[in-house]
Design a protein around this motif. Structure first.
Motif, PDB file in Angstrom:
ATOM      1  N   ASP A   1     -59.952 -11.980 -30.218  1.00 32.31           N
ATOM      2  CA  ASP A   1     -59.900 -12.921 -31.342  1.00 32.31           C
ATOM      3  C   ASP A   1     -58.561 -12.861 -32.056  1.00 32.31           C
ATOM      4  O   ASP A   1     -58.151 -13.837 -32.696  1.00 32.31           O
ATOM      5  CB  ASP A   1     -61.019 -12.603 -32.344  1.00 32.31           C
ATOM      6  CG  ASP A   1     -62.390 -12.763 -31.730  1.00 32.31           C
ATOM      7  OD1 ASP A   1     -62.753 -13.904 -31.403  1.00 32.31           O
ATOM      8  OD2 ASP A   1     -63.093 -11.750 -31.551  1.00 32.31           O
ATOM      9  N   ASP A   2     -57.899 -11.700 -31.963  1.00 30.76           N
ATOM     10  CA  ASP A   2     -56.604 -11.530 -32.604  1.00 30.76           C
ATOM     11  C   ASP A   2     -55.883 -10.400 -31.892  1.00 30.76           C
ATOM     12  O   ASP A   2     -56.516  -9.513 -31.306  1.00 30.76           O
ATOM     13  CB  ASP A   2     -56.783 -11.187 -34.089  1.00 30.76           C
ATOM     14  CG  ASP A   2     -55.608 -11.642 -34.937  1.00 30.76           C
ATOM     15  OD1 ASP A   2     -54.549 -11.962 -34.356  1.00 30.76           O
ATOM     16  OD2 ASP A   2     -55.730 -11.656 -36.178  1.00 30.76           O
ATOM     17  N   CYS A   3     -54.565 -10.438 -31.930  1.00 33.08           N
ATOM     18  CA  CYS A   3     -53.750  -9.405 -31.287  1.00 33.08           C
ATOM     19  C   CYS A   3     -52.513  -9.188 -32.142  1.00 33.08           C
ATOM     20  O   CYS A   3     -51.722 -10.119 -32.341  1.00 33.08           O
ATOM     21  CB  CYS A   3     -53.374  -9.828 -29.868  1.00 33.08           C
ATOM     22  SG  CYS A   3     -52.324  -8.627 -29.015  1.00 33.08           S
ATOM     23  N   LEU A   4     -52.346  -7.981 -32.637  1.00 32.21           N
ATOM     24  CA  LEU A   4     -51.208  -7.683 -33.497  1.00 32.21           C
ATOM     25  C   LEU A   4     -50.961  -6.182 -33.527  1.00 32.21           C
ATOM     26  O   LEU A   4     -51.835  -5.382 -33.181  1.00 32.21           O
ATOM     27  CB  LEU A   4     -51.436  -8.210 -34.912  1.00 32.21           C
ATOM     28  CG  LEU A   4     -52.554  -7.636 -35.770  1.00 32.21           C
ATOM     29  CD1 LEU A   4     -52.384  -8.112 -37.214  1.00 32.21           C
ATOM     30  CD2 LEU A   4     -53.935  -8.076 -35.274  1.00 32.21           C
ATOM     31  N   ALA A   5     -49.746  -5.808 -33.924  1.00 30.71           N
ATOM     32  CA  ALA A   5     -49.377  -4.401 -33.902  1.00 30.71           C
ATOM     33  C   ALA A   5     -50.257  -3.577 -34.838  1.00 30.71           C
ATOM     34  O   ALA A   5     -50.697  -2.472 -34.487  1.00 30.71           O
ATOM     35  CB  ALA A   5     -47.907  -4.248 -34.282  1.00 30.71           C
ATOM     36  N   ASP A   6     -50.531  -4.097 -36.022  1.00 31.17           N
ATOM     37  CA  ASP A   6     -51.368  -3.367 -36.977  1.00 31.17           C
ATOM     38  C   ASP A   6     -52.818  -3.823 -36.852  1.00 31.17           C
ATOM     39  O   ASP A   6     -53.428  -4.314 -37.799  1.00 31.17           O
ATOM     40  CB  ASP A   6     -50.852  -3.586 -38.407  1.00 31.17           C
ATOM     41  CG  ASP A   6     -51.474  -2.611 -39.397  1.00 31.17           C
ATOM     42  OD1 ASP A   6     -52.180  -1.680 -38.954  1.00 31.17           O
ATOM     43  OD2 ASP A   6     -51.260  -2.783 -40.609  1.00 31.17           O
ATOM     44  N   ALA A   7     -53.366  -3.665 -35.655  1.00 31.37           N
ATOM     45  CA  ALA A   7     -54.721  -4.137 -35.383  1.00 31.37           C
ATOM     46  C   ALA A   7     -55.765  -3.374 -36.195  1.00 31.37           C
ATOM     47  O   ALA A   7     -56.798  -3.942 -36.574  1.00 31.37           O
ATOM     48  CB  ALA A   7     -55.023  -4.012 -33.893  1.00 31.37           C
ATOM     49  N   GLU A   8     -55.519  -2.103 -36.456  1.00 31.25           N
ATOM     50  CA  GLU A   8     -56.496  -1.305 -37.202  1.00 31.25           C
ATOM     51  C   GLU A   8     -56.728  -1.876 -38.597  1.00 31.25           C
ATOM     52  O   GLU A   8     -57.872  -2.027 -39.042  1.00 31.25           O
ATOM     53  CB  GLU A   8     -56.040   0.145 -37.303  1.00 31.25           C
ATOM     54  CG  GLU A   8     -57.010   1.029 -38.077  1.00 31.25           C
ATOM     55  CD  GLU A   8     -56.567   2.477 -38.118  1.00 31.25           C
ATOM     56  OE1 GLU A   8     -57.344   3.322 -38.601  1.00 31.25           O
ATOM     57  OE2 GLU A   8     -55.449   2.776 -37.666  1.00 31.25           O
ATOM     58  N   THR A   9     -55.641  -2.219 -39.287  1.00 31.77           N
ATOM     59  CA  THR A   9     -55.773  -2.793 -40.635  1.00 31.77           C
ATOM     60  C   THR A   9     -56.544  -4.113 -40.581  1.00 31.77           C
ATOM     61  O   THR A   9     -57.426  -4.360 -41.412  1.00 31.77           O
ATOM     62  CB  THR A   9     -54.384  -3.021 -41.256  1.00 31.77           C
ATOM     63  OG1 THR A   9     -53.721  -1.756 -41.384  1.00 31.77           O
ATOM     64  CG2 THR A   9     -54.496  -3.668 -42.625  1.00 31.77           C
ATOM     65  N   ARG A  10     -56.220  -4.941 -39.593  1.00 30.91           N
ATOM     66  CA  ARG A  10     -56.901  -6.237 -39.452  1.00 30.91           C
ATOM     67  C   ARG A  10     -58.376  -6.038 -39.142  1.00 30.91           C
ATOM     68  O   ARG A  10     -59.243  -6.731 -39.706  1.00 30.91           O
ATOM     69  CB  ARG A  10     -56.231  -7.038 -38.331  1.00 30.91           C
ATOM     70  CG  ARG A  10     -56.930  -8.348 -37.997  1.00 30.91           C
ATOM     71  CD  ARG A  10     -56.705  -9.399 -39.076  1.00 30.91           C
ATOM     72  NE  ARG A  10     -57.376 -10.636 -38.727  1.00 30.91           N
ATOM     73  CZ  ARG A  10     -58.568 -11.008 -39.188  1.00 30.91           C
ATOM     74  NH1 ARG A  10     -59.220 -10.226 -40.031  1.00 30.91           N
ATOM     75  NH2 ARG A  10     -59.094 -12.155 -38.825  1.00 30.91           N
ATOM     76  N   ALA A  11     -58.693  -5.102 -38.263  1.00 32.58           N
ATOM     77  CA  ALA A  11     -60.086  -4.876 -37.875  1.00 32.58           C
ATOM     78  C   ALA A  11     -60.902  -4.338 -39.044  1.00 32.58           C
ATOM     79  O   ALA A  11     -62.041  -4.769 -39.277  1.00 32.58           O
ATOM     80  CB  ALA A  11     -60.145  -3.908 -36.697  1.00 32.58           C
ATOM     81  N   LEU A  12     -60.333  -3.396 -39.790  1.00 31.61           N
ATOM     82  CA  LEU A  12     -61.050  -2.843 -40.949  1.00 31.61           C
ATOM     83  C   LEU A  12     -61.230  -3.907 -42.038  1.00 31.61           C
ATOM     84  O   LEU A  12     -62.270  -3.951 -42.708  1.00 31.61           O
ATOM     85  CB  LEU A  12     -60.303  -1.632 -41.500  1.00 31.61           C
ATOM     86  CG  LEU A  12     -60.413  -0.357 -40.668  1.00 31.61           C
ATOM     87  CD1 LEU A  12     -59.426   0.698 -41.162  1.00 31.61           C
ATOM     88  CD2 LEU A  12     -61.841   0.189 -40.714  1.00 31.61           C
ATOM     89  N   ALA A  13     -60.234  -4.765 -42.209  1.00 38.64           N
ATOM     90  CA  ALA A  13     -60.353  -5.842 -43.206  1.00 38.64           C
ATOM     91  C   ALA A  13     -61.452  -6.814 -42.807  1.00 38.64           C
ATOM     92  O   ALA A  13     -62.235  -7.277 -43.661  1.00 38.64           O
ATOM     93  CB  ALA A  13     -59.018  -6.568 -43.350  1.00 38.64           C
ATOM     94  N   LEU A  14     -61.534  -7.144 -41.520  1.00 37.17           N
ATOM     95  CA  LEU A  14     -62.594  -8.028 -41.048  1.00 37.17           C
ATOM     96  C   LEU A  14     -63.957  -7.380 -41.253  1.00 37.17           C
ATOM     97  O   LEU A  14     -64.907  -8.045 -41.713  1.00 37.17           O
ATOM     98  CB  LEU A  14     -62.380  -8.366 -39.575  1.00 37.17           C
ATOM     99  CG  LEU A  14     -63.458  -9.215 -38.905  1.00 37.17           C
ATOM    100  CD1 LEU A  14     -63.678 -10.535 -39.636  1.00 37.17           C
ATOM    101  CD2 LEU A  14     -63.094  -9.478 -37.438  1.00 37.17           C
ATOM    102  N   CYS A  15     -64.071  -6.092 -40.951  1.00 34.82           N
ATOM    103  CA  CYS A  15     -65.334  -5.383 -41.167  1.00 34.82           C
ATOM    104  C   CYS A  15     -65.724  -5.417 -42.644  1.00 34.82           C
ATOM    105  O   CYS A  15     -66.901  -5.629 -42.982  1.00 34.82           O
ATOM    106  CB  CYS A  15     -65.217  -3.930 -40.694  1.00 34.82           C
ATOM    107  SG  CYS A  15     -65.291  -3.723 -38.914  1.00 34.82           S
ATOM    108  N   ALA A  16     -64.754  -5.198 -43.524  1.00 36.30           N
ATOM    109  CA  ALA A  16     -65.034  -5.206 -44.960  1.00 36.30           C
ATOM    110  C   ALA A  16     -65.510  -6.586 -45.408  1.00 36.30           C
ATOM    111  O   ALA A  16     -66.431  -6.709 -46.237  1.00 36.30           O
ATOM    112  CB  ALA A  16     -63.791  -4.791 -45.739  1.00 36.30           C
ATOM    113  N   THR A  17     -64.899  -7.629 -44.873  1.00 40.19           N
ATOM    114  CA  THR A  17     -65.330  -8.994 -45.191  1.00 40.19           C
ATOM    115  C   THR A  17     -66.765  -9.225 -44.740  1.00 40.19           C
ATOM    116  O   THR A  17     -67.598  -9.754 -45.488  1.00 40.19           O
ATOM    117  CB  THR A  17     -64.396 -10.014 -44.512  1.00 40.19           C
ATOM    118  OG1 THR A  17     -63.084  -9.883 -45.049  1.00 40.19           O
ATOM    119  CG2 THR A  17     -64.893 -11.440 -44.747  1.00 40.19           C
TER     120      THR A  17
END
Length: 260
Positions: free
Chosen positions: A181-197
């Motif tokens: 769904d997304d690919c980026l260097a800081d994937a951990e931050t993006r994944a945790l933000a999505l989980c929080a949402t």
């Protein structure tokens, strides 16, 4: 919860204050490969709980999951039980979990690791993520549940490339195909933000819509179809080709298949 150790592998379960449960696979010697002990602990961690409103699934040490530990595979067991039955059951539990799930895919997602990521509702990858499905190289007929997951994500034609041709996908290709769904260097931050949402939304609404999507996506097989496919899988697991495929993989050489 504390890490639970099993046969050289561990599962770390972290319950965060925002309602996110982080599940981290760790099996350093085998790039986080799954075995039945680790699957049993993952299954236990997937028991629904009111305080768990989103799940993050990840691997330790820069790899997601290299698949099922081939040293634990073999022919069908007593009563016709297939070697991957526990895997199939565990991934169905993840797929149908009332809380939405996000896979953080760093490095290799191979075989069962590919299917583990596909069982999650969302997949966020790093640029070094790699997806591969090798059952055709191992003489194995993969589970219909796993085939269906891949087909729903990328379409039947592309799923055939993944399973029949064992095509390896880079992170860029996986994003283009809809596997990521997304690919980026800081994937951990993006994944945790999505989980929080996800965790911050109304639990009954989220779980109700997730179940609705699941039911809409599935076309149930007839019992005769299931029996036929299970027979094909049992024959493949017990074949000489499956034995040769495992040996070749572990010995890092091309397999010599005979069709038996």
């Amino acid at each position: 919860m504390e890490p639970v150790v099993a046969t050289g592998a561990s599962l770390n379960v972290e319950d965060r204050d925002d309602g996110v449960r982080v599940l981290t696979l760790s099996n350093p010697a085998r790039r986080n490969a799954l075995d039945d002990g680790l699957l049993a602990r993952l299954d236990a961690a997937l028991e629904p709980a009111p305080h768990v409103r989103a799940l993050l699934v990840r691997g330790a040490g820069g790899a997601f999951c290299s698949g099922y530990d081939l040293t634990h595979l073999g022919p069908p067991g007593a009563g016709g039980r297939l070697p991957d039955d526990l895997l199939v059951e565990c991934l169905l539990k993840l797929e149908s979990h009332p809380a939405p799930s996000v896979a953080l895919v760093e490095g290799a997602a191979v075989g069962a690791g590919f299917d583990l990521a596909a069982s999650c509702d969302f997949r966020i990858g790093t640029p070094n993520a790699v997806f591969l499905m090798p059952p055709a190289k191992l003489g194995i007929v993969y589970s219909p549940e796993g085939l269906a997951r891949a087909a729903r994500l990328v379409g039947v034609a592309r799923a055939k490339q993944l399973f029949l041709a064992a095509r390896k996908l880079s992170a860029r290709e996986a994003l283009e195909w809809g596997l990521l769904d997304d690919c980026l260097a800081d994937a951990e931050t993006r994944a945790l933000a999505l989980c929080a949402t996800l965790a911050g939304h109304a639990p009954l609404a989220v779980s109700g819509m997730k179940e609705s999507f699941g039911r809409l996506a599935r076309a149930p097989l007839e019992e005769a179809d299931r029996a036929r496919l299970r027979g094909l899988r049992a024959a493949a697991f017990g074949s000489e080709d499956a034995k040769e495929g495992r040996a070749a993989f572990l010995e890092k050489r091309p397999p010599r298949f005979s069709g038996r």
